[in-house]
Each structure stands twice: as C-alpha cells, then as structure tokens.
Design a protein around this motif. Sequence first.
Motif, PDB file in Angstrom:
ATOM      1  N   SER A  42       0.838  -1.212   0.000  1.00 44.97           N
ATOM      2  CA  SER A  42       0.000   0.000   0.000  1.00 44.97           C
ATOM      3  C   SER A  42       0.868   1.255   0.000  1.00 44.97           C
ATOM      4  O   SER A  42       0.510   2.271  -0.612  1.00 44.97           O
ATOM      5  CB  SER A  42      -0.946  -0.003   1.203  1.00 44.97           C
ATOM      6  OG  SER A  42      -0.217  -0.012   2.415  1.00 44.97           O
ATOM      7  N   TYR A  43       2.009   1.192   0.672  1.00 49.75           N
ATOM      8  CA  TYR A  43       2.951   2.326   0.657  1.00 49.75           C
ATOM      9  C   TYR A  43       3.504   2.548  -0.747  1.00 49.75           C
ATOM     10  O   TYR A  43       3.589   3.693  -1.220  1.00 49.75           O
ATOM     11  CB  TYR A  43       4.085   2.079   1.648  1.00 49.75           C
ATOM     12  CG  TYR A  43       5.281   2.987   1.451  1.00 49.75           C
ATOM     13  CD1 TYR A  43       5.185   4.351   1.702  1.00 49.75           C
ATOM     14  CD2 TYR A  43       6.502   2.471   1.005  1.00 49.75           C
ATOM     15  CE1 TYR A  43       6.291   5.188   1.514  1.00 49.75           C
ATOM     16  CE2 TYR A  43       7.605   3.295   0.813  1.00 49.75           C
ATOM     17  CZ  TYR A  43       7.493   4.658   1.073  1.00 49.75           C
ATOM     18  OH  TYR A  43       8.575   5.488   0.877  1.00 49.75           O
ATOM     19  N   ASP A  46       0.978   4.292  -2.756  1.00 53.56           N
ATOM     20  CA  ASP A  46       0.918   5.707  -2.402  1.00 53.56           C
ATOM     21  C   ASP A  46       2.128   6.470  -2.948  1.00 53.56           C
ATOM     22  O   ASP A  46       2.018   7.644  -3.317  1.00 53.56           O
ATOM     23  CB  ASP A  46       0.840   5.877  -0.885  1.00 53.56           C
ATOM     24  CG  ASP A  46      -0.476   5.369  -0.309  1.00 53.56           C
ATOM     25  OD1 ASP A  46      -1.439   5.228  -1.087  1.00 53.56           O
ATOM     26  OD2 ASP A  46      -0.525   5.109   0.908  1.00 53.56           O
ATOM     27  N   LYS A 708       2.627  10.255   4.568  1.00 54.87           N
ATOM     28  CA  LYS A 708       1.284  10.657   5.001  1.00 54.87           C
ATOM     29  C   LYS A 708       1.265  12.113   5.439  1.00 54.87           C
ATOM     30  O   LYS A 708       0.317  12.860   5.141  1.00 54.87           O
ATOM     31  CB  LYS A 708       0.813   9.748   6.137  1.00 54.87           C
ATOM     32  CG  LYS A 708       0.446   8.343   5.693  1.00 54.87           C
ATOM     33  CD  LYS A 708      -0.047   7.494   6.863  1.00 54.87           C
ATOM     34  CE  LYS A 708      -0.457   6.102   6.386  1.00 54.87           C
ATOM     35  NZ  LYS A 708      -0.896   5.240   7.515  1.00 54.87           N
ATOM     36  N   ASP A 711       1.466  14.359   2.370  1.00 53.91           N
ATOM     37  CA  ASP A 711       0.176  14.391   1.673  1.00 53.91           C
ATOM     38  C   ASP A 711      -0.836  15.253   2.426  1.00 53.91           C
ATOM     39  O   ASP A 711      -1.646  15.965   1.808  1.00 53.91           O
ATOM     40  CB  ASP A 711      -0.368  12.973   1.494  1.00 53.91           C
ATOM     41  CG  ASP A 711       0.408  12.176   0.451  1.00 53.91           C
ATOM     42  OD1 ASP A 711       1.127  12.801  -0.356  1.00 53.91           O
ATOM     43  OD2 ASP A 711       0.286  10.939   0.448  1.00 53.91           O
ATOM     44  N   SER A 731       7.600  11.092  -4.794  1.00 50.88           N
ATOM     45  CA  SER A 731       6.194  10.678  -4.804  1.00 50.88           C
ATOM     46  C   SER A 731       5.387  11.480  -5.829  1.00 50.88           C
ATOM     47  O   SER A 731       4.542  10.919  -6.534  1.00 50.88           O
ATOM     48  CB  SER A 731       5.585  10.828  -3.413  1.00 50.88           C
ATOM     49  OG  SER A 731       5.668  12.171  -2.954  1.00 50.88           O
ATOM     50  N   ARG A 735       3.819   9.635  -9.191  1.00 51.85           N
ATOM     51  CA  ARG A 735       2.366   9.689  -9.378  1.00 51.85           C
ATOM     52  C   ARG A 735       2.021  10.327 -10.730  1.00 51.85           C
ATOM     53  O   ARG A 735       1.074   9.896 -11.412  1.00 51.85           O
ATOM     54  CB  ARG A 735       1.723  10.486  -8.238  1.00 51.85           C
ATOM     55  CG  ARG A 735       1.817   9.787  -6.886  1.00 51.85           C
ATOM     56  CD  ARG A 735       1.359  10.717  -5.761  1.00 51.85           C
ATOM     57  NE  ARG A 735       1.553  10.110  -4.439  1.00 51.85           N
ATOM     58  CZ  ARG A 735       1.294  10.726  -3.286  1.00 51.85           C
ATOM     59  NH1 ARG A 735       0.823  11.975  -3.308  1.00 51.85           N
ATOM     60  NH2 ARG A 735       1.499  10.120  -2.136  1.00 51.85           N
TER      61      ARG A 735
END
Length: 834
Positions: A42-43, A46, A708, A711, A731, A735
């Motif tokens: 999941s990381y 993200d 986190k 974000d 990140s 993305r």
Amino acid sequence: MTSAPTTTNRHRPAAGRPHPVSTYRVQLRKDFGFEKTQRIVSYLKDLGVSHLYCSPYMQATPGSAHGYDVVNHSVISEELGGESGFNSLVKELHKHGLRAIADIVPNHVSVADPENLNPYWWDTLKNGRNAKYGDWFDVEWDHPKMKDKVLLPVLGGQLEDLIKGGEIKYEEKGPGGGVEGPVIRYYTHVFPVKKGTEHLKDDLTKLLDAQHYQLAFWRVTLDGTLNYRRFFDVTTLAGIRVEEQAIFAESHKVFIQQLKDGLLDGLRVDHPDGLADPQQYVERLAKATDGSWVVIEKILEEGEELPASWPCSGTSGYDSLIKITGLLVDQKAENKLTQLYQKFTGIKDDFASVVYTSKRLILEKSLVAEVERLMSLLVLVQQDSSSPKLDRAAVREALVEVLIAFDVYRAYIQPGNPAPADSLKHLNHAASAAKKALKGKRDAEVDFIISAAKFEASTSAPAKEFVSRLQQTCGPVMAKGIEDTAFYRYFRLAALNEVGGDPGVFGKTVDEFHAWTAEMQRSWSLSMTTLSTHDTKRAEDVRARLAVLSEIPDEWETAVTGWSARAEKLGLRKSDVLPDKNTEYLLWQTLVGAYPISAERLTAYMDKATREGKVHTTHTEHNEAFDSAVKEFAEGVLADNELMQSVKEFVGRIAIFGRLNALTQKVIQLTMPGIPDVYQGCELEDLSLVDPDNRRPVDFDERIALLKKLDADNKAPAVDASGAAKLFLVSRILRLRRDHPEWFVGENATYTPLAVSGPKAQSVIAFSRSDRVVTVAPRFWTSLNSETAAQGTVVKLPAGVWENALTKKNFQGGEVDLESMVCAFPVAVLVKKD
C-alpha cells in the motif's frame, strides 16, 4: 533538437505485452521475505510506483543476503515464503493496481556448502560427466591433471593431513532433504559417494580417489588449477551452459510460466556477458517470453552502446547513473583536484595507468585458471592452424596483454557469423595496445590470438570454444580489475568511482547529456534508469554530496590538509604506510560523504576497501599490522572531538548543496527517457556505502509516516536532513508518471532539450517530454548560493500555460527567469495545462 519516437519496436515489448512505468527495488532476504514485502504494497502504491522489482527469489544458499547464489532454479525460496508466499504477494500487488518484475540469474548457480542443496551439482559430483546434469556445467572433463573429475578447492589444508586428522569422514547417513547416504563430510561440506565404491570406506584416500571429484586445498586455484567455469573469481559460483536449449528451458521455466500467468510483467537479467552467446540468449529469451519487457545488466563503458540487434528493452541503468552523476561534477576543478590528490598522496599515475596495473594483478593472482584454460585451447587451435608454430610462453605473454588491453566487458562474436563492427573495433584496439605494451616483441603472437578471437585461425571445436571463452574471460578481467581493484586505488574524486564509470573522465557537459539522452529516447526508450543499486559503490546521496567538492576545491584542500595535520599531531599514523596517504585520502572523502557515520560502519568499509585495493592487504592475504593501523586510524579520528568538530562544520556547510544535488539528479532520473528505478529506501536521503552497508534494513515505518504527513500538508517542504524534500519529489513525479504514462514511456513520447541563456546557462539542465512536461534542474549549487546569482538566466518554455507540479505556480510559455521557477522548490517539473 527534438528526439523522434522510438525508431524500432525491437526494443519495446511485443504488442499487448505490459511494461513498467517505474519500479521499486526490494532486496528480499530471510528476515524480509514475501510476507513483509506484502506489508509495504500500500505504501508503494501511495508512492506512485507501477511495479515492484524483486531481487532474485529462487532457492539460494541458506541465509543468502542477496539471492544471486541460486541452488535450484525450479524452486521458489522457502526462506522467503515459497511459492504460496510469492503468489500471495502478487495477489496483494494486483489488489492495489501494482505489478511485479523479477531479477534472474542465468549465468551461474551456487555450489557452496552444503553441496547437496544444489541438485544439478550433486548429480554431477555423484555421476560424473555422464550424469543427467553433467552437461549443465562448463567442466573441462579432459583436464590433464584431473581427467573425468571436477576439482573442488574447498579444503583448509592439504588433503592427506585432513584425512589423518579425522576432519574428513565417511558417513552412512545422508544429509536429509531426500538425499540418501552414504556421504563424505568435511565440516559443513558434504559430498556424494559414487555407487559401487562404498567398499573403500575404510581407506578414505582410495575412496576419494575413486570419486568423480577431487578435493583440494582452496589455494590451488591461485596457481591456475581449476577445471570449471566460475563467476568471476568466485569458486562457489559455477557457470551453467544456458546456450543449450534444454538447460535454458529448465533453468527458466518458473519465470517463463510466471510471465505467461501474469504474475510477472518483465525481467532484469543478471550478468549476460558471462554467457557463451549473449545474442543467442537474448533472442531465445524474447521468444520464450512472447516478447516480454526485458532489461539486462550490461556495463557499458564510455562510448560503448548496447548492440542494436538485441531484442530487449535496454540495460539495468548504470549507463544513466554515470551520465547523471557526471552532470554534478564541475569540470573546471579537474586540475586543482588532480594536483591536490597528487600532492596529498604522492601518487602521479593517472587512472588508465592504475587500471593497467590492476588488470595485470588480477590476471596474475585471481584469474590464473581462466588464462590457463584459454592457453590450453590456443595450443589446440594452433595444432589445427596454418599459422607458424609459436612458443607457448610467448603466446601466454601476449594473451595476458590482450586481456589487459581489452577496453569493454566483451565482444559479441558468434563463430560462423560476420563479426559486428564494434566487436572488431575493440579487438583491433586490444591488438594495437598489446603490441605497444610488448614493444613489438610479440606481434606474431598477438596476431594469432586476434585471428583466433575472430574465428579465423581455425574452425575446429577448440577454436569455437576459444571464441566464447575469451569473451567470457574479458568481463571478469574488467570487473575484478577495474570495479573491484582500480576503483579502490584511485581516489581523485570518489564520487566518480562507480560501476560503469571512468574516474579518469571528469564530469559531463549539458550538451553531452542531451545528446546521449536524445539517442536513448530514439533507440532505448524503455531502458531502466537508476541512481542506486545493491551493487553501487556509494548510494546516490553520498555521490551527490561528494560531487560538491568539485565546486569548492580550495576549501576542500584547506579542510583535508588540516584534518591530516591534526591526525599526524595525534599520532594516528604509525608510519608512512600505516596507513598510507592514499588510504587516508579515501577515509576523509568517505567520512565527508557518509557523515554522520558510526565507527562500526566506517571501519568495516575501510577494511573492505583496502582489501579490494590489494595494495597492502587482501581478502586472502591479510596484513594484520596494516589492517589494525587503518582501523585504529579511523577510530582515532572519530574519537577526537576537535577533529570531528571541524569535520562536522565542513559537512554542515556542504550538506545543503549535497541535498540540492540529490534533488537535481533525482528529478532528471525520474523524468528523462526510460523506466526509473528507486532502490529500496532511497526515496529518502540515504548515505550508505558499498555492500553490505547498502543492504541494511529499511525503516519503512518512517517513510510511510512521512509520506502521510507530506500528503496531509500538501505543500513543498524545506530541504533539510529529514529527507522530506526528496520523498516529496519522488512521490509527486512517480504519481505523475503513473497518471500519464504516455508522456514518458508511450510509443510517441519525445525528448526535447530546452534552450537556456544567461550567465548561469551551463548550470541548468532543462528538457521537455512529449510537449507535456518540462523539467528544470539547476546544478553547481554553490555558485547559485545568493539571491542574485541566477538573475538574467532564463529558460525558454514551449508555448502554452505551464503549472509546476511541485509548487502549483503557473508560467506562461516563452523566456522565463530561472529564479522564479526554483524559488519555492529547488527543481521544477512543469505540466502543460489543457
């Protein structure tokens, strides 16, 4: 200059086959197997990566820290979680919209203790040349000293002494795991007993003499006695013959099936240059995998290109690493840093001279067996050749010089096929250099060797084998001579001592980078790019910090000479060579590059580095006085408060520029042509050194929490020791790639250098991708360290309105001040607004 879309589909997967948009490399090991990897999926989603990039995961030696020591190509590692664990991991990846690629090892298998773990090797040892797996290995069964036997150099002493001392034993009971007795044991080593020889168990000398193997003191290989092909000079890794279709099929069946079943989307191939015929291998792999995405670990030297005829997508990325690192090195400092290095160490040799000496050492000490095998083939070739008969010693002398002079990992000559022009160029270069080194005394011998290498001296079976064997030997000479010796002897600027690099080449211009990258877009648009791997000599952030020294050579000279004087005053050097000044110079660069660093890590690195350098100590010939002196010197430096305060202050002044360099190189890697890989943990600042330091556990909890927070804050963070700025950049760009892959890796994607003008024009790398994304990355940050430094420097943006993906600031196409683009965050990634 706008690069066209890729000109050939030969270097892209077949229609309908997937490929990564980005990858994240994870080093699987016993304490971080499939289950723990599953927890970070999941990381990774993200973070923005498209594919998990797994290190080798087939059954390996127990406790393997890397997976390249495979013992069974048919079984997924039980230590990592087995087939069920792998399948669960893939299921979790698919659940989150991610996929996987794998690193495979076709060149060799581990034959380390206990030998029964490798079914191919065990069968060969038990049943000899006619064993089911007897043809898997490159064994010289007709070796004059051990006909029909495999030499096993595993003993810690002479055989007869160990038998007398009871250290070698006969046991009726087998080792388990489906392997029955009787066996012969030597501590953790276990060997089979040939059927029908059990009656000799009371006379171990006769029993061993009756086997298909010959136990020997490990040092015999140093004298050239060995009759199987190995990986470099590692006798516990035996080469396998994947040029044979049946062996290829069995050793690749798991991966081929995983690709067909959709469990994998692609492969990274380890060390293809070790194979008998890399061209054949890549073609066969492409066919077997239905044209899947495949990249290969090919070390390209300066000016060398991957053969265009290979049906693969490119390399594993060392070539891009070298080009990007070179951008951070200020070429204007070359003379000053060269003079400083020479004055500090007393060493006047350039890097080319160090390479020559290092390669010769390797051929005389480590690869003697490989040279002798080539010589035995050349003797047979000459018997079948019309060439004048030559003296064996003279031919051997010439052969060593040809191997030293060969300037790339290998040529790609296939007996019976026309030799590629590039291969002939490298052979001819080696011939000229060898003749020059030998002062014209061995011209006839060199010509004979080159004709044999071209498959022109003879067409016999030994001649054909020589063509492959010579090429298979060039790689180990390069790897062991340059990467594992010369890189640990020459320290003008340690940031340049990296896999595939040439420390003699001091930096890259912006124009050089643009030309190379445009060609990459045209020909190898899906090649992997990287900045750190499990094999790099230093992590990307260490190189980024050390590159700053090229911007401040005078300040560096003042600092390092002051530290050395303080160390002398403290009596840390016991004599001129305890430690020597060259080792000391490496220590200061290492301390600056990796600070803060513990005594344990620093001393472990220096111990490995000095042994690899093989000047005062080696892995096999320890010099305890030198080893202790280096350790005590490093510990003494770290223990002196006055000295370390000076080091801390110096690092404190340059660390910010190192972090800015890190952002520059990262944004280039993430947006240039190719598939960017993020090595585990390197989304934050990572100051690791060479393995095993760069394979330490990663604190994923820290990274998850920080991502986190970023974000939640939704704004660009400050550039500081937290590493938040790097994680933010990684990140956001990953993305962006995930959401718009066509801009970066689509069949119609393009690469266009952008014009930069003004006083700092050469301090900026700017380019456009597919007229949708613009990257602006400053370099030489110390020269930009004032409010007015960038004034007058402008980047010409393509027409349209552009939004900075990192700061959300908008810009109109045309000439835009550099300062306005990087004032809120050091690098810019602009996205064209519709």
